[in-house]
Scaffold this motif. Structure first.
Motif, mmCIF file in Angstrom:
data_model
loop_
_atom_site.group_PDB
_atom_site.id
_atom_site.type_symbol
_atom_site.label_atom_id
_atom_site.label_comp_id
_atom_site.label_asym_id
_atom_site.label_seq_id
_atom_site.Cartn_x
_atom_site.Cartn_y
_atom_site.Cartn_z
ATOM 1 N N LYS A 54 0.841 -1.202 0.000
ATOM 2 C CA LYS A 54 0.000 0.000 0.000
ATOM 3 C C LYS A 54 0.875 1.252 0.000
ATOM 4 O O LYS A 54 0.608 2.216 -0.705
ATOM 5 C CB LYS A 54 -0.897 0.020 1.245
ATOM 6 N N ASP A 58 1.404 4.440 -2.679
ATOM 7 C CA ASP A 58 0.904 5.702 -2.137
ATOM 8 C C ASP A 58 -0.578 5.633 -1.803
ATOM 9 O O ASP A 58 -1.308 6.610 -1.951
ATOM 10 C CB ASP A 58 1.145 6.867 -3.128
ATOM 11 N N GLU A 59 -1.065 4.473 -1.424
ATOM 12 C CA GLU A 59 -2.478 4.344 -1.074
ATOM 13 C C GLU A 59 -2.663 4.468 0.435
ATOM 14 O O GLU A 59 -1.805 4.040 1.204
ATOM 15 C CB GLU A 59 -3.042 3.006 -1.566
ATOM 16 N N ALA A 60 -3.784 5.059 0.831
ATOM 17 C CA ALA A 60 -4.031 5.299 2.250
ATOM 18 C C ALA A 60 -4.291 3.984 2.983
ATOM 19 O O ALA A 60 -4.875 3.060 2.435
ATOM 20 C CB ALA A 60 -5.228 6.219 2.413
ATOM 21 N N SER A 62 -6.075 2.169 6.207
ATOM 22 C CA SER A 62 -7.037 2.284 7.300
ATOM 23 C C SER A 62 -7.489 0.883 7.682
ATOM 24 O O SER A 62 -7.392 -0.051 6.888
ATOM 25 C CB SER A 62 -8.241 3.137 6.892
ATOM 26 N N VAL A 63 -7.967 0.770 8.909
ATOM 27 C CA VAL A 63 -8.426 -0.534 9.366
ATOM 28 C C VAL A 63 -9.631 -0.984 8.527
ATOM 29 O O VAL A 63 -9.765 -2.138 8.166
ATOM 30 C CB VAL A 63 -8.777 -0.483 10.872
ATOM 31 N N LYS A 87 -0.622 1.584 13.812
ATOM 32 C CA LYS A 87 0.572 2.232 14.348
ATOM 33 C C LYS A 87 1.731 1.251 14.432
ATOM 34 O O LYS A 87 2.857 1.536 14.048
ATOM 35 C CB LYS A 87 0.266 2.716 15.773
ATOM 36 N N LYS A 97 3.679 6.020 9.890
ATOM 37 C CA LYS A 97 2.337 5.714 10.415
ATOM 38 C C LYS A 97 1.328 6.594 9.671
ATOM 39 O O LYS A 97 1.672 7.667 9.177
ATOM 40 C CB LYS A 97 2.281 5.978 11.917
ATOM 41 N N PRO A 98 0.069 6.134 9.565
ATOM 42 C CA PRO A 98 -0.945 6.971 8.930
ATOM 43 C C PRO A 98 -1.046 8.288 9.691
ATOM 44 O O PRO A 98 -1.084 8.294 10.916
ATOM 45 C CB PRO A 98 -2.233 6.159 9.087
ATOM 46 N N LYS A 99 -1.029 9.389 8.960
ATOM 47 C CA LYS A 99 -1.100 10.669 9.668
ATOM 48 C C LYS A 99 -1.933 11.684 8.921
ATOM 49 O O LYS A 99 -2.278 11.506 7.770
ATOM 50 C CB LYS A 99 0.302 11.215 9.940
ATOM 51 N N SER A 100 -2.240 12.747 9.640
ATOM 52 C CA SER A 100 -2.941 13.872 9.058
ATOM 53 C C SER A 100 -1.877 14.885 8.650
ATOM 54 O O SER A 100 -0.687 14.608 8.750
ATOM 55 C CB SER A 100 -3.884 14.438 10.107
ATOM 56 N N CYS A 101 -2.291 16.090 8.233
ATOM 57 C CA CYS A 101 -1.270 17.038 7.774
ATOM 58 C C CYS A 101 -0.572 17.728 8.936
ATOM 59 O O CYS A 101 0.493 18.297 8.762
ATOM 60 C CB CYS A 101 -1.879 18.035 6.807
ATOM 61 N N ILE A 102 -1.191 17.728 10.129
ATOM 62 C CA ILE A 102 -0.491 18.330 11.269
ATOM 63 C C ILE A 102 -0.429 17.331 12.423
ATOM 64 O O ILE A 102 -1.109 16.335 12.419
ATOM 65 C CB ILE A 102 -1.134 19.647 11.785
ATOM 66 N N MET B 157 -9.280 7.780 7.177
ATOM 67 C CA MET B 157 -8.532 8.657 6.281
ATOM 68 C C MET B 157 -8.471 7.986 4.908
ATOM 69 O O MET B 157 -8.539 6.773 4.837
ATOM 70 C CB MET B 157 -7.123 8.891 6.816
ATOM 71 N N LEU B 193 -6.571 8.082 13.899
ATOM 72 C CA LEU B 193 -5.127 8.319 13.901
ATOM 73 C C LEU B 193 -4.592 8.236 15.330
ATOM 74 O O LEU B 193 -5.338 8.015 16.273
ATOM 75 C CB LEU B 193 -4.835 9.683 13.274
ATOM 76 N N THR B 198 -0.671 14.676 14.582
ATOM 77 C CA THR B 198 0.032 13.431 14.252
ATOM 78 C C THR B 198 1.484 13.650 13.857
ATOM 79 O O THR B 198 2.202 12.700 13.619
ATOM 80 C CB THR B 198 -0.681 12.687 13.107
ATOM 81 N N THR B 199 1.906 14.918 13.752
ATOM 82 C CA THR B 199 3.329 15.135 13.504
ATOM 83 C C THR B 199 3.951 15.633 14.802
ATOM 84 O O THR B 199 3.281 16.264 15.627
ATOM 85 C CB THR B 199 3.577 16.184 12.386
ATOM 86 N N ALA B 202 3.800 19.580 15.232
ATOM 87 C CA ALA B 202 2.473 20.121 15.558
ATOM 88 C C ALA B 202 2.067 19.721 16.969
ATOM 89 O O ALA B 202 1.489 20.511 17.712
ATOM 90 C CB ALA B 202 1.445 19.631 14.539
ATOM 91 N N ASN B 222 -11.028 2.961 15.498
ATOM 92 C CA ASN B 222 -11.446 2.550 14.156
ATOM 93 C C ASN B 222 -12.882 2.059 14.233
ATOM 94 O O ASN B 222 -13.149 0.933 14.656
ATOM 95 C CB ASN B 222 -10.529 1.441 13.648
ATOM 96 N N PHE B 347 2.866 23.273 3.510
ATOM 97 C CA PHE B 347 3.676 22.048 3.476
ATOM 98 C C PHE B 347 3.586 21.392 2.106
ATOM 99 O O PHE B 347 2.799 21.814 1.261
ATOM 100 C CB PHE B 347 3.212 21.077 4.582
ATOM 101 N N PRO B 353 4.416 20.622 8.103
ATOM 102 C CA PRO B 353 4.253 22.013 8.535
ATOM 103 C C PRO B 353 5.147 22.334 9.734
ATOM 104 O O PRO B 353 5.246 21.539 10.664
ATOM 105 C CB PRO B 353 2.780 22.084 8.949
#
Lengths: 102, 413
Positions: A54, A58-60, A62-63, A87, A97-102, B157, B193, B198-199, B202, B222, B347, B353
């Motif tokens: 995955k 570049d595929e996301a 998720s469970v 995780k 690990k799967p993450k968000s943008c921040i 996500m 998540l 998650t970073t 941040a 989940n 970013f 970021p």
């Protein structure tokens, strides 16, 4: 930062995730698993192959995606990687690990 | 005469139509854009509607207003993309042949993907705010809600605008404080998540926001199903979170058209080269915005940056020249933190970021990854920028499509 594991020097971030997948080997994976208290079985390796595949595409991850894949039962996934399965599986597989943008 | 067809007249498709109409020679190329709906929504406004910050009329306009002259605009449903035959089949039986196709069909919520989510309490005490209808219904609910357990929840996500649920929690805190009833509301943020942030960076600089606003976080959740009878969500590890009011972000998926056409992944997103934005499977098909599977945020700013790169690449392809431009994953988002303040993040694929100044390195006036009133003004001003500049493909001053690392405090690894 650098870390020596399975006789190899690898780069990891503050949470212990490899920052360069090319440094990952099966031996590194096994040692990382031991640090999480997990002894890898053939079924674990199937999960690791799946999440690495995955990642390469570049595929996301998720469970729910794992449930849909039909490859693994979600309960089994939790049994294999107790606590946070995504995780832990990604950490052992040497991918972020799967993450968000921040 | 050659045909360039754009599917979808949302943010990405509209920007592409505006970019290409002046760049492709009209003698050789005909440009057509197709969308099944006449309405164009300012989707970032859906975050504000529940709190009565924006009125519904401020986020809705007729799509036609933004389609330039010289582009054929078709409001019809698309039945199928047939890439092997280079044609589009419309639902009414008409066919559109193409030489170049740009897929900009976006992503949308798929509440049916979660067991028990659609049920008798959907839009009674369970809402989404990612649709116009959901956001509007939630506005009515919040006006009279007497308090209780508010659960803000992300199903899985990737989602459009990944920080919007967190902004929702922040704005809810401010909203209930304003109404002098914050003590009657318990806010919990539930995420699949590893945390609200998650970073590492941040988490370090923003964790205080959660404490300051008294927002509880349930991480690594989940969801397996919603138990509407007992008002709780349950995850695969049997963890239960009770709610009185559930505000959820359902699974986000690409359009069913992509699935019908056999072009998508498990979530109907199209495998796309993350640098050229060309579909992996078809060289004359390009993909932009939320419809792609590229690993950056699904957001309007991304669509805007991608559009500048894609315009160059489509022109190169049309003239049989090699691609020169590469998309770097650039994303730029304001994040509301409530009480008239906001954060700003900038970013790309490589750089997470961090703190710094924007858009002028070392000067600002905007601060990155730090709360300020100026950032909030920027966020509100963005609605005007969206309708009047962004959709029309007008470059935003000093904000180039490729991210700059200048003025940003990166740690050396």
């Amino acid at each position: 930062m650098e870390k020596t594991i399975a006789g190899k020097t690898v780069n990891v971030n503050e949470e212990g995730y490899l920052t360069d997948f090319s440094q990952w080997t099966k031996e590194v994976g096994e040692e990382l698993a031991k640090e999480q208290g997990i002894q890898l079985t053939p079924r674990h390796w199937e999960v690791i192959d799946y999440v690495q595949d995955k990642h390469k595409k570049d595929e996301a991850l998720s469970v729910r995606g794992i449930k849909k894949s039909g490859v693994f039962d979600v309960k089994e996934f939790y049994d294999l990687f107790p606590g946070g399965p995504l995780k832990k599986a990604t950490l052992i597989a040497g991918i972020p690990k799967p993450k968000s943008c921040i | 005469m050659k045909n360039l067809v754009i599917l979808g007249a949302g943010t990405s498709g509209t920007i592409m139509a505006n970019h290409l109409v002046s760049k492709l020679d009209k003698k050789d190329w005909s440009i057509t854009i197709v969308d099944q709906y006449e309405t164009h929504y300012y989707q970032p406004g859906f975050l504000f509607m529940p709190f009565d910050i924006y009125k519904p009329s401020q986020v809705v306009k007729k799509g036609q207003k933004f389609i330039p002259k010289g582009v054929n605009y078709i409001v019809k449903e698309v039945e199928l993309i047939v890439p092997e035959k280079n044609k589009i089949a419309l639902a009414d039986g008409e066919e559109l042949p193409y030489d170049i196709l740009i897929v900009a069909t976006g992503s949308k919520t798929a509440p049916q993907e979660t067991e028990g989510l659609i049920g008798p309490n959907w839009y009674k005490n369970i809402f989404d705010f990612y649709t116009y209808e959901g956001s509007k219904a939630l506005r009515e609910k919040l006006r009279n809600w007497e308090g209780g357990k508010l659960v803000v929840h992300i199903t899985e996500m990737p989602i459009k605008c990944p920080v919007a649920p967190l902004e929702f929690a922040f704005l809810a805190d401010a909203f209930f404080k304003d109404k002098n009833m914050r003590d009657k509301v318990d806010i919990t943020y539930v995420t699949p998540l590893s945390g609200a942030f998650t970073t590492a960076e941040a988490t370090k600089v923003l964790q205080y926001l959660l404490e300051e606003k008294n927002i509880k976080v349930v991480s690594d959740f989940n969801i397996e199903r919603v138990d509407q009878e007992n008002n709780k969500i349950i995850d695969y590890a049997e963890t239960e979170v009770p709610y009185d009011l559930l505000v959820t972000v359902p699974t986000n998926m690409g359009d069913e058209l992509i699935e019908r056409s056999g072009m998508g992944d498990d979530l109907n997103f199209i495998p796309t080269n993350k640098e050229t934005l060309q579909a992996e499977a078809h060289e004359n098909v390009f993909v932009i915005g939320d419809a792609t599977n590229v690993p950056t945020s699904k957001a309007g700013s991304v669509a805007h940056f991608e559009a500048e790169i894609l315009m160059e690449n489509v022109l190169a392809y049309a003239h049989n020249k090699p691609f020169k431009e590469k998309f770097d994953g650039h994303s730029n988002c304001f994040i509301e933190t409530g009480g008239g303040k906001a954060l700003l993040i900038d970013f790309n694929y490589e750089h997470e970021p961090v703190e710094g100044t924007f858009p002028i390195p070392g000067i600002g006036p905007l601060q990155l990854l730090k709360e300020s009133r100026m950032n909030h003004m920027g966020k509100l001003a963005f609605r005007w920028v969206y309708w009047n500049m962004l959709l029309k493909g007008v470059p935003i001053p000093m904000v180039p499509s490729k991210m700059t690392t200048k003025g940003k405090k990166y740690k050396t690894q």
